[in-house]
Design a protein around this motif. Structure first.
Motif, PDB file in Angstrom:
ATOM      1  N   HIS A  81       0.826  -1.212   0.000  1.00 43.44           N
ATOM      2  CA  HIS A  81       0.000   0.000   0.000  1.00 43.44           C
ATOM      3  C   HIS A  81       0.860   1.262   0.000  1.00 43.44           C
ATOM      4  O   HIS A  81       0.609   2.182  -0.767  1.00 43.44           O
ATOM      5  CB  HIS A  81      -0.918   0.011   1.218  1.00 43.44           C
ATOM      6  CG  HIS A  81      -1.874  -1.139   1.265  1.00 43.44           C
ATOM      7  ND1 HIS A  81      -2.779  -1.323   2.289  1.00 43.44           N
ATOM      8  CD2 HIS A  81      -2.073  -2.189   0.416  1.00 43.44           C
ATOM      9  CE1 HIS A  81      -3.497  -2.409   2.067  1.00 43.44           C
ATOM     10  NE2 HIS A  81      -3.066  -2.958   0.948  1.00 43.44           N
ATOM     11  N   ASN A  83       0.782   3.765   1.576  1.00 43.90           N
ATOM     12  CA  ASN A  83       0.000   4.990   1.684  1.00 43.90           C
ATOM     13  C   ASN A  83      -1.251   4.696   2.510  1.00 43.90           C
ATOM     14  O   ASN A  83      -2.055   3.840   2.122  1.00 43.90           O
ATOM     15  CB  ASN A  83      -0.370   5.479   0.282  1.00 43.90           C
ATOM     16  CG  ASN A  83      -1.075   6.828   0.273  1.00 43.90           C
ATOM     17  OD1 ASN A  83      -1.606   7.278   1.277  1.00 43.90           O
ATOM     18  ND2 ASN A  83      -1.091   7.464  -0.874  1.00 43.90           N
ATOM     19  N   VAL A  86      -4.506   4.530   0.559  1.00 47.35           N
ATOM     20  CA  VAL A  86      -4.791   3.291  -0.175  1.00 47.35           C
ATOM     21  C   VAL A  86      -5.372   2.247   0.775  1.00 47.35           C
ATOM     22  O   VAL A  86      -6.352   1.569   0.452  1.00 47.35           O
ATOM     23  CB  VAL A  86      -3.516   2.763  -0.856  1.00 47.35           C
ATOM     24  CG1 VAL A  86      -3.775   1.409  -1.502  1.00 47.35           C
ATOM     25  CG2 VAL A  86      -3.016   3.761  -1.888  1.00 47.35           C
ATOM     26  N   THR A  87      -4.772   2.113   1.953  1.00 51.19           N
ATOM     27  CA  THR A  87      -5.299   1.181   2.955  1.00 51.19           C
ATOM     28  C   THR A  87      -6.727   1.558   3.321  1.00 51.19           C
ATOM     29  O   THR A  87      -7.602   0.690   3.427  1.00 51.19           O
ATOM     30  CB  THR A  87      -4.422   1.207   4.215  1.00 51.19           C
ATOM     31  OG1 THR A  87      -3.049   1.035   3.858  1.00 51.19           O
ATOM     32  CG2 THR A  87      -4.827   0.112   5.184  1.00 51.19           C
ATOM     33  N   THR A 167      -5.458  12.949  -4.608  1.00 51.70           N
ATOM     34  CA  THR A 167      -5.677  11.643  -3.976  1.00 51.70           C
ATOM     35  C   THR A 167      -6.825  10.903  -4.652  1.00 51.70           C
ATOM     36  O   THR A 167      -6.762   9.676  -4.821  1.00 51.70           O
ATOM     37  CB  THR A 167      -5.972  11.803  -2.478  1.00 51.70           C
ATOM     38  OG1 THR A 167      -4.982  12.643  -1.890  1.00 51.70           O
ATOM     39  CG2 THR A 167      -5.957  10.451  -1.784  1.00 51.70           C
ATOM     40  N   ILE A 171      -6.490   7.190  -6.198  1.00 46.18           N
ATOM     41  CA  ILE A 171      -7.320   6.065  -5.754  1.00 46.18           C
ATOM     42  C   ILE A 171      -8.109   5.474  -6.914  1.00 46.18           C
ATOM     43  O   ILE A 171      -8.217   4.238  -7.042  1.00 46.18           O
ATOM     44  CB  ILE A 171      -8.263   6.511  -4.618  1.00 46.18           C
ATOM     45  CG1 ILE A 171      -7.453   6.909  -3.378  1.00 46.18           C
ATOM     46  CG2 ILE A 171      -9.261   5.416  -4.284  1.00 46.18           C
ATOM     47  CD1 ILE A 171      -6.569   5.811  -2.829  1.00 46.18           C
ATOM     48  N   ILE A 174      -5.672   3.368  -8.914  1.00 45.22           N
ATOM     49  CA  ILE A 174      -5.251   2.156  -8.204  1.00 45.22           C
ATOM     50  C   ILE A 174      -6.389   1.140  -8.138  1.00 45.22           C
ATOM     51  O   ILE A 174      -6.167  -0.064  -8.326  1.00 45.22           O
ATOM     52  CB  ILE A 174      -4.738   2.508  -6.799  1.00 45.22           C
ATOM     53  CG1 ILE A 174      -3.375   3.211  -6.902  1.00 45.22           C
ATOM     54  CG2 ILE A 174      -4.617   1.264  -5.928  1.00 45.22           C
ATOM     55  CD1 ILE A 174      -2.797   3.640  -5.577  1.00 45.22           C
ATOM     56  N   VAL A 194       1.328   1.214 -10.970  1.00 49.11           N
ATOM     57  CA  VAL A 194       1.125   2.166  -9.874  1.00 49.11           C
ATOM     58  C   VAL A 194       2.220   3.237  -9.903  1.00 49.11           C
ATOM     59  O   VAL A 194       1.947   4.428  -9.699  1.00 49.11           O
ATOM     60  CB  VAL A 194       1.103   1.448  -8.509  1.00 49.11           C
ATOM     61  CG1 VAL A 194       1.099   2.461  -7.367  1.00 49.11           C
ATOM     62  CG2 VAL A 194      -0.111   0.548  -8.404  1.00 49.11           C
ATOM     63  N   ASN A 214      -0.427  11.503   0.325  1.00 48.02           N
ATOM     64  CA  ASN A 214      -0.012  10.379   1.165  1.00 48.02           C
ATOM     65  C   ASN A 214       0.301  10.917   2.560  1.00 48.02           C
ATOM     66  O   ASN A 214       1.367  11.506   2.776  1.00 48.02           O
ATOM     67  CB  ASN A 214       1.219   9.710   0.548  1.00 48.02           C
ATOM     68  CG  ASN A 214       1.671   8.484   1.317  1.00 48.02           C
ATOM     69  OD1 ASN A 214       1.387   8.324   2.501  1.00 48.02           O
ATOM     70  ND2 ASN A 214       2.407   7.605   0.648  1.00 48.02           N
ATOM     71  N   THR A 253      -9.860  10.174  -0.739  1.00 45.46           N
ATOM     72  CA  THR A 253     -10.027   8.725  -0.871  1.00 45.46           C
ATOM     73  C   THR A 253     -11.504   8.351  -0.950  1.00 45.46           C
ATOM     74  O   THR A 253     -11.920   7.547  -1.795  1.00 45.46           O
ATOM     75  CB  THR A 253      -9.374   8.002   0.316  1.00 45.46           C
ATOM     76  OG1 THR A 253      -7.974   8.256   0.301  1.00 45.46           O
ATOM     77  CG2 THR A 253      -9.622   6.504   0.244  1.00 45.46           C
TER      78      THR A 253
END
Length: 302
Positions: A81, A83, A86-87, A167, A171, A174, A194, A214, A253
């Motif tokens: 991740h 970041n 992302v998690t 962001t 996202i 990703i 990525v 991030n 996100t």
């Protein structure tokens, strides 16, 4: 050679961690360290050399390739991740357990902290050779090597939207890369795609404030600079700017997840679900027909 193998085996058994979450968190720590070490190293070369050893393009390439390498290092263990945003996105979608989020966030921040520390140690003499280098603002300021700071033209509100947009874009891309139903990336190439996303975001959205997108990548190095000589100014400059790259990415996100799911994710998942339902119905009808045929055959025999 045999004795060396015995010693290595003993070391491996001694250091082996059996708690899976802790192992994954340590992998995230190392991956984020690599991201920050290579990325901030490129910024350090550019700033401390006065532009003779780098430019804006090389910094973006460094961060893109650093993301790729970080994911390759830890991806098989933790998912790569690097970041917290992302998690957070994967937790929102139910693809990761929520208990991972605080653990990953903590260890990603620790990794970013030590990544900045490595670059500080490597360029320590160059920093001291630069007059006024431990200033947070001004023509010779170097705090921006490690954490992100807004340009002179940027307001807090505009910077907040800058981080949300950056962001969200990260996202969305990703989620498309890791979505098994949407033209999946060949296994093993996810890290490279990525990294390409990070590169493109840097090339197109890096002017305002350095595209942190991030929270761990910004908070870890910022904490380090506060301890290493830049002082509390790293938190007070521009009316508490440091809060923007910590909180705005999480809002970005949420928006990115909603955009991807509403415009792509729900539909491709729905197609797969409908296809599976149709296949199950066909199997059920086939079984019913087979049972009826067997009953008729049994009656004929009697």
């Amino acid at each position: 050679m045999g004795r060396q193998k015995v010693y290595l085996d003993k070391l491996a058994r001694f250091f082996q961690i059996r708690n899976m979450l802790l192992r994954q968190a340590l992998a995230e720590c190392l991956g984020t360290l690599i991201l920050v070490m290579f990325g901030c190293g490129a910024v350090a070369q550019l700033v401390l050399s006065g532009g003779s050893h780098g430019m804006f393009l090389t910094v973006n390439f460094a961060f893109g390739f650093a993301a790729t390498l970080g994911i390759l290092v830890c991806g098989q263990v933790s998912g790569g991740h690097l970041n917290p945003a992302v998690t957070f996105a994967l937790c929102l979608l139910g693809r990761e357990r929520w208990r991972k989020f605080p653990m990953y966030f903590l260890f990603q921040t620790i990794g970013a902290f030590f990544g900045a520390a490595i670059i500080f140690g490597m360029y320590y003499d160059a920093l001291w050779d630069r007059p006024g280098s431990f200033n947070v603002t001004g023509p010779n300021a170097t705090a921006g090597i490690f954490a992100t700071y807004p340009g002179k033209h940027l307001t807090i509100v505009n910077g907040f939207f800058d981080q949300i947009i950056g962001t969200s874009a990260l996202i969305v891309c990703i989620l498309a890369i890791v979505d098994p139903y949407n033209n999946p990336i060949p296994q093993g190439l996810e890290a490279f795609t990525v990294g390409f996303v990070v590169l493109v975001i840097g090339l197109s959205m890096g002017f305002n404030s350095g595209y942190a997108v991030n929270p761990a990548r910004d908070l870890g190095p910022r904490l380090f600079t506060a301890m290493a000589g830049w002082g509390s100014g790293v938190f007070t400059v521009r009316n508490g700017w440091f809060l923007v790259p910590i909180f705005a990415p999480f809002l970005g996100t949420i928006i990115g997840v909603m955009i991807y799911q509403v415009m792509v994710g729900f539909h491709v998942e729905g197609e797969v679900r409908d296809r599976e339902s149709a296949e199950q119905e066909n199997v059920r009808l086939t079984n019913v027909a087979a049972n009826e045929n067997s009953k008729e055959a049994t009656k004929e025999m009697h």
